[in-house]
Design a protein around this motif. Sequence first.
Motif, short mmCIF file in Angstrom:
data_model
loop_
_atom_site.label_atom_id
_atom_site.label_comp_id
_atom_site.label_asym_id
_atom_site.label_seq_id
_atom_site.Cartn_x
_atom_site.Cartn_y
_atom_site.Cartn_z
N UNK A 131 9.07 0.16 8.03
CA UNK A 131 8.29 -0.94 8.62
C UNK A 131 7.83 -1.99 7.62
N UNK A 132 7.38 -1.55 6.43
CA UNK A 132 6.68 -2.49 5.55
C UNK A 132 7.26 -2.46 4.14
N UNK A 133 7.50 -3.62 3.57
CA UNK A 133 8.31 -3.75 2.35
C UNK A 133 7.60 -4.49 1.24
N UNK A 134 8.00 -4.16 0.02
CA UNK A 134 7.57 -4.87 -1.18
C UNK A 134 8.79 -5.09 -2.06
N UNK A 135 8.73 -6.15 -2.84
CA UNK A 135 9.83 -6.49 -3.74
C UNK A 135 9.43 -6.11 -5.17
N UNK A 136 10.37 -5.53 -5.89
CA UNK A 136 10.18 -5.25 -7.32
C UNK A 136 11.37 -5.84 -8.06
N UNK A 298 10.27 0.32 0.65
CA UNK A 298 9.72 0.24 2.01
C UNK A 298 8.91 1.48 2.33
N UNK A 299 7.95 1.31 3.23
CA UNK A 299 7.09 2.42 3.67
C UNK A 299 7.10 2.46 5.19
N UNK A 300 6.93 3.65 5.75
CA UNK A 300 6.68 3.75 7.19
C UNK A 300 5.29 3.15 7.44
N UNK A 301 5.05 2.80 8.71
CA UNK A 301 3.75 2.25 9.07
C UNK A 301 2.64 3.25 8.73
N UNK A 306 -2.13 4.62 5.22
CA UNK A 306 -2.87 5.52 4.30
C UNK A 306 -2.98 4.90 2.91
N UNK A 307 -1.90 4.23 2.49
CA UNK A 307 -1.91 3.55 1.20
C UNK A 307 -2.99 2.45 1.20
N UNK A 308 -3.04 1.72 2.29
CA UNK A 308 -4.00 0.61 2.40
C UNK A 308 -5.44 1.15 2.33
N UNK A 309 -5.67 2.25 3.01
CA UNK A 309 -7.02 2.85 3.00
C UNK A 309 -7.39 3.28 1.59
N UNK A 310 -6.42 3.88 0.88
CA UNK A 310 -6.70 4.33 -0.50
C UNK A 310 -6.99 3.13 -1.39
N UNK A 311 -6.25 2.06 -1.17
CA UNK A 311 -6.43 0.85 -1.99
C UNK A 311 -7.80 0.23 -1.69
N UNK A 312 -8.21 0.27 -0.43
CA UNK A 312 -9.51 -0.30 -0.06
C UNK A 312 -10.65 0.48 -0.70
#
Length: 453
Positions: A131-136, A298-301, A306-312
């Motif tokens: 679902x969600x992507x980042x570029x490296x 990429x990550x599943x939704x 969970x990643x977003x919560x940890x980052x917050x």
Amino acid sequence: SSESASGASPARVSALRAEAEALYLGTRPKTRAAAGATAHLYDGVPMHWMSDWSTPVPLIVDRAEGARLTDIDGHAYEDFCLGDTAALFGHSPPALVEALARQIPRGLASMLPTPDAGLVGDLLAARFGLDLWQIATTASDANRFALRAARAATGRPRILVFDGAYHGAVDETFVELSPAGLPRNKPSLVGEPRDLTALTRIVPFNDLAAVEAALADGTVACVITEPVLTNCAMVLPEPGFHAGLRELCRRHGTLLLIDETHTLSTAPGGYTRLHGLEPDLLVIGKAIAGGVPTAVWGMSEAVAARFKAAKAEAADGHSGIGTTLSGSPLQLAALRATLEAVATPEAYACMNALADRMEAGLARVIAAASLPWHVARCGARVEVVRAPVPCRNGGEAKHAHFPALEAAVHLALLVRGVLISPFHDMMLASPATSEAQVDRLVEATGEVVGRLA
Ligand code: PMP
């Protein structure tokens, strides 16, 4: 000697090597002069792996077009190495060249998105299913970032890797099983004072019981694996291995990270899409932007949430993920062009048909020379494995590796105008490769193995 277990006599290997070396040096005056004049590069090359090729002095490439290289002495090579997969779709495919030519005068590095950005995210999600992507910028970086995201999302410290795997310059994956089956740092590592096995578990590929034992204590954040091990010759998954791995990860709350950097050779959506794997995280580098330094993760939704919560929850500041040039205008233009116009279903149909021809031809000349080797295959990726039957794991694959033989074969092919991957016997078919080039590879291989039998 262990080299004679390859089925080729060491004396014939040395003779083949000596003859190829004399021919290489004797017909390349400019190459020799360039080597002599290069004083300020460590090891004489811009990146020290380039001195690991079989050539006595580095081959210097004047041009790379389609699936052909030309060196500074004017010799042409049918290129089956294709930048060790970075040029899987051929060198400088026209649609990519056009997209880069449009972007280059409009800015190379702003640390801000261009209009291509959102579209690239959509293309990646549609093609690979996450679902969600980042570029490296490199697959090494993307793996490192995805592992960090997995640890943040799970709050667990450890990772699991398979013996014989390679995931790039990712320190914590530089472990192996010793001949006695014990985990240890790779003996070839330099400058690594840490015991990497403290946080990295390592088990044989195709061994679900070992995976289960390694995940049982609930401390493993993530399993990282290629769908097919492609860096220790080629090790294919046994039937049921991926389904079992997926199930074990779910049962133990461990995330599954699939590294498709090499197996992108399989199909437009990689091995993952073709075989319905369900990774929580996915990494693809090298060819994903046609050779422009780019990787994606990429990550599943669910993982992203969970990643977003940890980052917050973390303090403000640097997350440990990201590099300055990642997501650059050039990368986005290259990703868009590759996904829309280069890595198409038609391109894969062409690559797979050529790889069929390559696989059959190589199997034929190896059988004719009565060598105890076989050909393994993963889409457009073909590997000559120096063992009579498929290897089940990295340990078996190590026994199918004969450095002196491989270097002699590679150099003997190179002086016959055929280039294959330097580190093992890997050959790729690109959409720019012709049947005549494949036939030339098979013919040259037949000549070379005929000398060894
Ligand atoms: N993953 C896999 C499966 C690879 O084979 C490689 C490189 N051979 C990498 C990651 C790392 O790619 P890079 O060197 O471009 O960072």
